[in-house]
Design a protein around this motif. Structure first.
Motif, PDB file in Angstrom:
ATOM      1  N   GLY A 164       0.688  -0.965   0.285  1.00 32.04           N
ATOM      2  CA  GLY A 164      -0.153   0.117  -0.266  1.00 32.04           C
ATOM      3  C   GLY A 164       1.024   1.059   0.079  1.00 32.04           C
ATOM      4  N   LEU A 165       2.123   1.485   0.810  1.00 38.94           N
ATOM      5  CA  LEU A 165       2.382   2.326   0.841  1.00 38.94           C
ATOM      6  C   LEU A 165       3.304   2.874  -0.413  1.00 38.94           C
ATOM      7  N   LYS A 166       4.013   1.706  -0.782  1.00 35.62           N
ATOM      8  CA  LYS A 166       4.319   1.547  -2.345  1.00 35.62           C
ATOM      9  C   LYS A 166       4.122   2.188  -3.498  1.00 35.62           C
ATOM     10  N   TYR A 167       2.850   2.176  -3.352  1.00 31.70           N
ATOM     11  CA  TYR A 167       1.719   2.096  -4.170  1.00 31.70           C
ATOM     12  C   TYR A 167       1.658   3.752  -4.391  1.00 31.70           C
ATOM     13  N   LEU A 168       1.413   3.922  -3.272  1.00 32.05           N
ATOM     14  CA  LEU A 168       1.036   5.388  -2.328  1.00 32.05           C
ATOM     15  C   LEU A 168       2.360   6.097  -3.289  1.00 32.05           C
ATOM     16  N   PHE A 169       3.385   5.663  -2.534  1.00 29.81           N
ATOM     17  CA  PHE A 169       4.625   6.105  -2.902  1.00 29.81           C
ATOM     18  C   PHE A 169       4.907   7.015  -4.413  1.00 29.81           C
ATOM     19  N   VAL A 170       4.383   5.786  -5.227  1.00 32.83           N
ATOM     20  CA  VAL A 170       4.470   6.036  -6.856  1.00 32.83           C
ATOM     21  C   VAL A 170       3.140   7.193  -7.489  1.00 32.83           C
ATOM     22  N   LEU A 171       1.948   7.105  -6.895  1.00 31.83           N
ATOM     23  CA  LEU A 171       0.754   7.901  -7.021  1.00 31.83           C
ATOM     24  C   LEU A 171       1.646   9.711  -6.071  1.00 31.83           C
ATOM     25  N   GLY A 172       2.131   9.355  -5.515  1.00 37.47           N
ATOM     26  CA  GLY A 172       2.843  10.881  -4.763  1.00 37.47           C
ATOM     27  C   GLY A 172       2.661  11.556  -4.581  1.00 37.47           C
ATOM     28  N   ILE A 173       4.635  10.808  -5.789  1.00 36.94           N
ATOM     29  CA  ILE A 173       5.450  11.800  -6.388  1.00 36.94           C
ATOM     30  C   ILE A 173       5.030  12.477  -7.981  1.00 36.94           C
ATOM     31  N   GLN A 174       3.536  11.658  -8.418  1.00 39.39           N
ATOM     32  CA  GLN A 174       2.982  11.945  -9.241  1.00 39.39           C
ATOM     33  C   GLN A 174       2.064  13.578  -8.618  1.00 39.39           C
ATOM     34  N   ILE A 175       1.986  13.551  -7.333  1.00 36.16           N
ATOM     35  CA  ILE A 175       0.488  14.388  -7.575  1.00 36.16           C
ATOM     36  C   ILE A 175       2.182  16.196  -6.976  1.00 36.16           C
ATOM     37  N   LEU A 176       2.689  15.343  -6.269  1.00 37.48           N
ATOM     38  CA  LEU A 176       3.747  16.488  -5.924  1.00 37.48           C
ATOM     39  C   LEU A 176       4.357  16.610  -6.998  1.00 37.48           C
ATOM     40  N   ALA A 177       4.481  15.833  -8.205  1.00 37.25           N
ATOM     41  CA  ALA A 177       5.229  16.130  -9.141  1.00 37.25           C
ATOM     42  C   ALA A 177       4.539  17.856 -10.131  1.00 37.25           C
ATOM     43  N   CYS A 178       3.149  17.578  -9.677  1.00 39.16           N
ATOM     44  CA  CYS A 178       1.886  18.184 -10.173  1.00 39.16           C
ATOM     45  C   CYS A 178       2.456  19.745  -9.683  1.00 39.16           C
ATOM     46  N   ALA A 179       2.171  19.550  -8.245  1.00 39.77           N
ATOM     47  CA  ALA A 179       1.938  20.861  -7.268  1.00 39.77           C
ATOM     48  C   ALA A 179       3.518  21.614  -7.788  1.00 39.77           C
ATOM     49  N   LEU A 180       4.379  21.001  -7.863  1.00 34.75           N
ATOM     50  CA  LEU A 180       5.079  21.774  -8.136  1.00 34.75           C
ATOM     51  C   LEU A 180       5.685  22.322  -9.544  1.00 34.75           C
ATOM     52  N   ALA A 181       5.196  21.575  -9.926  1.00 30.38           N
ATOM     53  CA  ALA A 181       4.587  22.166 -11.546  1.00 30.38           C
ATOM     54  C   ALA A 181       4.098  23.517 -11.958  1.00 30.38           C
ATOM     55  N   ALA A 182       2.811  23.010 -10.880  1.00 28.33           N
ATOM     56  CA  ALA A 182       1.920  23.942 -11.095  1.00 28.33           C
ATOM     57  C   ALA A 182       2.247  25.640 -10.445  1.00 28.33           C
ATOM     58  N   SER A 183       3.210  25.134  -9.406  1.00 34.41           N
ATOM     59  CA  SER A 183       3.844  26.827  -8.756  1.00 34.41           C
ATOM     60  C   SER A 183       5.129  27.486  -9.561  1.00 34.41           C
ATOM     61  N   VAL A 184       5.405  26.297  -9.676  1.00 31.85           N
ATOM     62  CA  VAL A 184       6.721  26.596 -10.245  1.00 31.85           C
ATOM     63  C   VAL A 184       6.361  27.489 -11.510  1.00 31.85           C
ATOM     64  N   LEU A 185       5.529  26.227 -12.524  1.00 32.23           N
ATOM     65  CA  LEU A 185       4.954  27.451 -13.203  1.00 32.23           C
ATOM     66  C   LEU A 185       4.013  28.391 -13.724  1.00 32.23           C
ATOM     67  N   ARG A 186       3.999  28.893 -12.583  1.00 34.19           N
ATOM     68  CA  ARG A 186       2.416  29.762 -12.380  1.00 34.19           C
ATOM     69  C   ARG A 186       2.431  30.683 -13.243  1.00 34.19           C
ATOM     70  N   ARG A 187       3.443  31.499 -13.886  1.00 35.26           N
ATOM     71  CA  ARG A 187       3.439  32.604 -14.869  1.00 35.26           C
ATOM     72  C   ARG A 187       4.153  31.958 -16.276  1.00 35.26           C
ATOM     73  N   HIS A 188       3.769  30.539 -16.351  1.00 31.74           N
ATOM     74  CA  HIS A 188       3.653  29.816 -17.735  1.00 31.74           C
ATOM     75  C   HIS A 188       1.988  30.169 -18.603  1.00 31.74           C
ATOM     76  N   LEU A 189       2.978  30.401 -20.036  1.00 29.22           N
ATOM     77  CA  LEU A 189       1.482  30.688 -20.514  1.00 29.22           C
ATOM     78  C   LEU A 189       0.098  29.210 -20.390  1.00 29.22           C
ATOM     79  N   MET A 190       0.687  28.184 -20.373  1.00 29.64           N
ATOM     80  CA  MET A 190      -0.354  27.162 -20.202  1.00 29.64           C
ATOM     81  C   MET A 190      -0.421  27.425 -18.533  1.00 29.64           C
ATOM     82  N   VAL A 191      -0.397  27.513 -18.037  1.00 22.88           N
ATOM     83  CA  VAL A 191      -0.768  27.615 -16.674  1.00 22.88           C
ATOM     84  C   VAL A 191      -1.996  27.091 -16.255  1.00 22.88           C
ATOM     85  N   TRP A 192      -2.804  27.999 -16.874  1.00 24.78           N
ATOM     86  CA  TRP A 192      -4.546  27.180 -16.424  1.00 24.78           C
ATOM     87  C   TRP A 192      -5.132  26.682 -17.325  1.00 24.78           C
ATOM     88  N   LYS A 193      -4.339  26.062 -19.229  1.00 23.78           N
ATOM     89  CA  LYS A 193      -4.820  25.201 -19.559  1.00 23.78           C
ATOM     90  C   LYS A 193      -4.932  23.680 -19.275  1.00 23.78           C
TER      91      LYS A 193
END
Ligand code: ZN
Length: 1086
Positions: free
Chosen positions: A1010-1039
């Motif tokens: 369970g923890l391994k599966y949550l980890f693999v999914l968790g880093i995806q959501i972490l990557a999405c969150a980081l991408a959205a915050s780092v790239l919040r000025r990106h042309l495509m952020v809202w799209k």
């Protein structure tokens, strides 16, 4: 003992999921701007407030709230026209030559007009509210409101603006609006223009297509005179910024071209026409935009008319105004009602009576425009605060009082014009103060990224990932203790959170549940990590925390990095199968490699304390290769079902994703229908074959009966529903009512059957049937429910013989009465697959209703999906040696491949992580007439359709652990038994019973999985969150990034719930198996 362990595992998983949820909620609160969207519209007939309509409207035909001042407007929107682009080249120090920057002084015609005709033109510095992305700015520039990403209550199916806006008011008033330029407008205002020339906006490296397209049509359209409002949206400057940045010679060329355009337009303008040149936002030094820096939010606004506009010459430094001021100003100048949700303030100067020499009348005209504006804003505030609670109550009251006072002053002014001049000095500032106060309040509550929340949210997500890694590593280490590790820190955190909440409750501070959740998360996380580091820190160096093997780590890193690129997010549908394929190839190669290099005895399975060699590894190279090729083939076939992201116009979506009802040809339709039903039957047959292979379908247990009879009924129901749905229009009129009724009843019946099947499964999860079989006495049907080194002496002494005696006595008696002539043997089939049988049955029962929510032809994908998972599980099982007696681990590559397959299936079932791609029709399956006022049921149906793959794979996750045990029974005929071995029964495969025999390791393995599966999914959501915050000025952020984050977040929640349910199901089965054994023992002792 074991029960406590199970509860600890489930509690711990729930707690880790909660940590993720808290992080997601906190991040979302800081990142996604929300406000309620109202659907109210202003209209000419309803003035915004009581009191006499001001000036001008009296007696004039066709006048609305205010008489129109211009009958026509040319709106030139130059994307990313920063304020200083419109300024002349100036030297900082007098006497020195001016600074020469490519973007300065290129719009010379503006300066010339300002100098020659100071009463006809004005340049403003307009401040855009972040996010400074084009679509959000266009929304603001037409509605006069603040942009948000999620407008609660809005229509996700399209980007179309549902709020009241200028374009809607124009078309309602019968004005002809002609548009040319950026095709974003097509999505925002579908069908609103009397004539439109759209050009693609996606390719930011293309500087000229849009602009040249506009120029081709601009002058001919203008000369034709068939327009009232002409909008031209140029994209070249913005794209030049993205490609080269503002300091590039290309920018000078582009701006000079725009200057040319403005000059030509000015020459063609007539007296009744207003020219507006505006930039929707600015750009940073590197040419990007989206955020809230000074350079991004400052844009140019230039107004010009051949008729005199202003009573005075422009000020030395251009005035700074909010960008949304344009909305109420244009509305009143054109004689339209101000859009309902506007919170902008009119540019009062424009409402002066220029010809009138008396300054007094000029000010009165300004006051009346401001008062109308204030009335409209006050009406909006009243409506909004009645519907939503996100505005601060105190400030709201203060503003309402301010408005009442200003309004009363204004009314008094109208009634006694003799003292007007003095009163005007107080009324105008009061009204402006009110309007600015409202804007500030709304900005405060609606439109601000909260960087602290975003950072803390991302930190919680990262900590939760780290925790998963840490504990998944410990779970299988010797000396792992469930209670101490899991319960004590959780109790600490919970106690801390309760104390916090209690303290806050006594101080009567109203607290956000999101913040409370985050506090609880941090509060429980810190003691846990502290305790953990105290317990293990000295023994385990941090390097040991990176247990992920190199290739898998690389794969996870690639996946992590891909979330930071908009092109990769858009192309994920194609990238995921590639990654999955690579991983599978890797597995095959490794398996082959290891199979050759390792001597067979390393893979042996010791059993009953005897270390007996069991022969060759479970797969040879050819078999593994076959599995790999089969898998790749499945992936390729599933890839045929793809839906194109709208950003890639060259791509063509698969026609198979559409429902059969949309097909015209009768023959093709029938063929497809046959194929779909065939897929259903194949699915059913495969599941039944599998269950029969590992057990028996003849037992009278309720779940088994359900699999035998309920599933075919579900297939029939589904097939009948599809027949109705695809051919409903062709039904003869007499049968219409029947067809309509059946299309309501059938899907609900299938869903009801599935639900009752699941209930049955939970009630009697042990499908093991002590069964009497006829046949040769030494058939391989007898399973000893016991193996390995004895966990307790009692087991060894009692259980095995007792079970046998019990079975034999009970069934001999019963069967001798029935069929006395046959030879008898007793079997307890299915014990070896009791866990996986329950999981597979549950998956099948879930899959059918989910399938019903999809288009018919997706059933082929579901079939492929089942096949693919089967092959993958087999391949993975081959690589996992069973180490009895434990600890059992599921390797990282298996978990990563499983998660990748969930993502691949998401795309293969025709989904995309953007809102317009959601399958809304799913809400009407079983409810063809809609849902009335209920919203949760359609949301549930659409959600189940969208996240079906997440749910199925998460529930099926325990199979990763169970399958290797299942594969042990590859058939005794394959396994050569050494002559003179022990008794025949002991050689029978024990399969999943090995897990039951070591409850500690079983529970630890489930926790780890369970923890391994949550980890693999968790880093995806972490990557999405980081991408959205780092790239919040990106042309495509809202799209791209923000929708991706939302889909990933909801997908994570669905997956974690599914995972929890899957593991809980396995534990329920385990509990039932244990009590089954206990009953046997008790019966024997009696
Ligand atoms: Zn823009």
């Amino acid at each position: 003992m074991s029960k406590m362990q199970k509860i600890s595992v489930l509690l711990f998983l729930a707690w880790v999921s909660f940590l993720f949820y808290a992080g997601i909620a906190l991040f979302t609160g800081g990142f996604l701007l929300t406000r309620l969207e109202l659907s109210n519209h202003s209209s000419c007939r309803e003035p915004p407030g009581p009191g006499s309509l001001p000036w001008g409207s009296r007696g004039e035909p066709g006048a609305c709230w205010m008489a129109s001042r211009f009958s026509r407007v040319v709106l030139v929107l130059i994307d990313a026209l920063r304020f200083d682009f419109a300024q002349p080249q100036r030297s900082h120090v007098p006497g020195e030559p001016p600074v020469s920057l490519p973007f300065l002084g290129k719009l010379g015609s503006l300066q010339r007009i300002l100098e020659i005709q100071p009463h006809h033109a004005r340049l403003y510095q307009s401040k855009a509210h972040p996010p400074t992305t084009t679509m959000q700015r266009l929304k603001a520039l037409t509605t006069g409101s603040l942009p948000t990403f999620i407008d609660a209550g809005s229509n996700f199916a399209s980007y179309a603006i549902v709020e009241d806006n200028l374009i809607k008011q124009l078309t309602n008033a019968g004005r002809r609006v002609v548009f040319m330029g950026d095709d974003t407008w097509k999505d925002l205002f579908p069908g609103a223009f009397s004539q439109a020339f759209f050009f693609p906006s996606f390719n930011v490296r293309d500087l000229h297509t849009v602009d040249n397209g506009i120029l081709e049509h601009l002058y001919p359209t203008m000369d034709s005179g068939e327009w009232d409002v002409l909008i031209a949206h140029f994209l070249g400057v913005d794209h030049c910024g993205h490609k080269h940045g503002p300091y590039h010679p290309e920018m000078a060329k582009k701006l000079s071209q725009m200057d040319q355009v403005i000059q030509e337009l000015v020459e063609r303008l007539e007296n009744d026409t207003l020219l507006v040149v505006i930039g929707d936002h600015g750009m940073t030094m590197s040419g990007d935009h989206g955020g809230d820096s000074e350079l991004e939010i400052s844009a140019a606004l230039f107004l010009y008319s051949p008729a005199a506009l202003f009573p005075s010459a422009p000020p030395e430094e251009p005035e700074v105004i909010p960008q949304i001021s344009l909305v109420p100003t244009l509305a009143l100048l054109l004689g339209l009602p101000i859009p309902f949700g506007n919170i902008g303030e009119v540019i009062a100067e424009l409402f002066s009576e220029v010809e009138d020499s008396q300054p007094h009348f000029s000010a009165l005209a300004q006051a009346s425009a401001l008062h109308l504006n204030a009335q409209q804003v006050s009406r909006f505030l009243y409506t909004y605060s009645a519907a939503a609670q996100d505005l601060q109550v105190k400030e709201l009251h203060r503003l309402q009082n301010l408005f009442s006072k200003a309004s009363a002053d204004y009314q008094r002014l109208l009634q006694s014009p003799q003292r007007a001049e003095a009163a005007l000095q107080t009324v105008i500032p009061e009204l402006q103060q009110f309007l600015r106060g409202v804007q500030a309040m709304c900005l405060e509550s609606w439109a601000r990224f909260s960087l602290i929340r975003m950072a803390v949210g991302a930190a919680i997500l990262a900590a939760a990932c780290f925790l998963c890694l840490l504990v998944s590593q410990w779970a299988t280490s010797p000396g792992f203790c469930f209670h101490r590790l899991l319960l004590i820190p959780m109790a600490w955190g919970l106690a801390g959170a309760i104390v916090c909440a209690g303290l806050l409750a006594t101080t009567e501070l109203k607290l956000d549940p999101v913040i409370l959740g985050a506090m609880a998360a941090v509060g429980s996380l810190l003691p846990f990590l502290w305790k953990a580091s105290a317990d293990w820190g000295s023994k385990r160096p941090l390097a040991a925390l990176l247990p992920i093997p190199g290739p898998v780590l690389l794969l996870l890193l690639i996946r992590f990095a891909a979330f930071f690129s908009d092109s990769f997010v858009v192309a994920e549908a194609r990238a995921t199968p590639f990654l999955l394929g690579s991983l599978i190839l890797l597995l095959v190669v490794r398996l082959h490699w290891e199979g050759r290099l390792l001597p067979p005895k390393l893979l042996t399975i010791p059993r009953l304390g005897f270390s007996a060699p069991t022969g060759p590894p479970r797969h040879n190279g050819v078999q593994a290769l076959g599995l790999g090729v089969g898998l790749l083939l499945c992936i390729r076939l599933a890839g045929l079902f793809h839906r194109c992201p709208e950003e890639t116009p060259a791509c063509r979506s698969s026609p198979w994703l559409s429902p059969l009802a949309s097909m015209v040809g009768g023959r093709a339709k029938n063929l497809w229908y046959g194929a779909c039903v065939g897929a259903l039957v194949a699915l059913l047959a495969a599941v039944r074959l599998w269950l029969r292979r590992y057990g028996d379908l003849k037992s009278p247990e309720p779940p088994v009966l359900f699999v035998r009879w309920g599933l075919p009924v579900m297939v029939l129901g589904t097939a009948a529903y599809w027949a109705l749905a695809s051919g409903a229009d062709e039904a003869p009129p007499r049968l219409r009512a029947l067809v309509a009724g059946a299309s309501v009843v059938l899907p609900r019946a299938v869903a009801g059957l599935a639900a009752s099947g699941l209930m049955l499964l939970l009630w009697r999860p042990v499908t093991v049937l002590v069964k009497a079989a006829t046949g040769a006495p030494k058939s391989r049907t007898v399973l000893a429910p016991f193996s390995g080194p004895p966990t307790s002496q009692a087991d060894l002494d009692y259980v095995v013989p007792q079970i046998y005696r019990h079975m034999q006595e009970e069934f001999r008696g019963r069967l001798e009465r029935a069929k006395p002539q046959r030879p008898l043997t007793v079997a307890a089939r299915q014990l070896g697959s009791v866990y996986s049988a329950a999981v597979v049955t549950a998956l099948t029962l879930l899959a059918f209703p989910l399938l019903l929510l999809h288009a018919e032809r997706i059933s082929l994908v579901f079939l492929l999906l089942f096949l693919q998972s089967f092959l993958l599980l087999h391949l993975l099982a081959a690589g996992i040696p069973i180490t009895t007696p434990g600890p059992f681990t599921v390797p990282w590559q298996a978990v990563s491949a499983w998660a990748l397959m969930a993502t691949q299936t998401f795309y293969s079932t025709g989904h995309q992580p953007v809102f317009p791609a959601i399958h809304w029709h799913a809400a009407f399956v079983g409810f063809p007439e809609g849902h009335g006022s209920s919203t949760w049921l359609p949301a549930l149906l659409v959600g189940a359709n969208t996240f079906a793959s997440h749910l199925l794979f998460a529930v099926g996750c325990p199979l990763l652990l169970l399958w290797p045990f299942l594969c042990e029974s590859q058939g005794p005929q394959k396994r050569r038994q050494p002559p003179g071995n022990e008794a025949e029964e002991e050689e029978e495969p024990l399969m999943e019973m090995r897990l039951r025999d070591v409850p500690h390791h079983f529970n630890a393995a489930l926790l780890q999985l369970g923890l391994k599966y949550l980890f693999v999914l968790g880093i995806q959501i972490l990557a999405c969150a980081l991408a959205a915050s780092v790239l919040r000025r990106h042309l495509m952020v809202w799209k791209v990034f923000a929708p991706k984050f939302i889909f990933e977040a909801v997908g994570f929640i669905v997956s974690s719930v599914g995972l929890f349910l899957g593991i809980a199901l396995v534990m329920r089965v385990d509990g039932a198996v244990n009590s089954w054994f206990r009953q046997l023992v008790l019966a024997q002792q009696r």
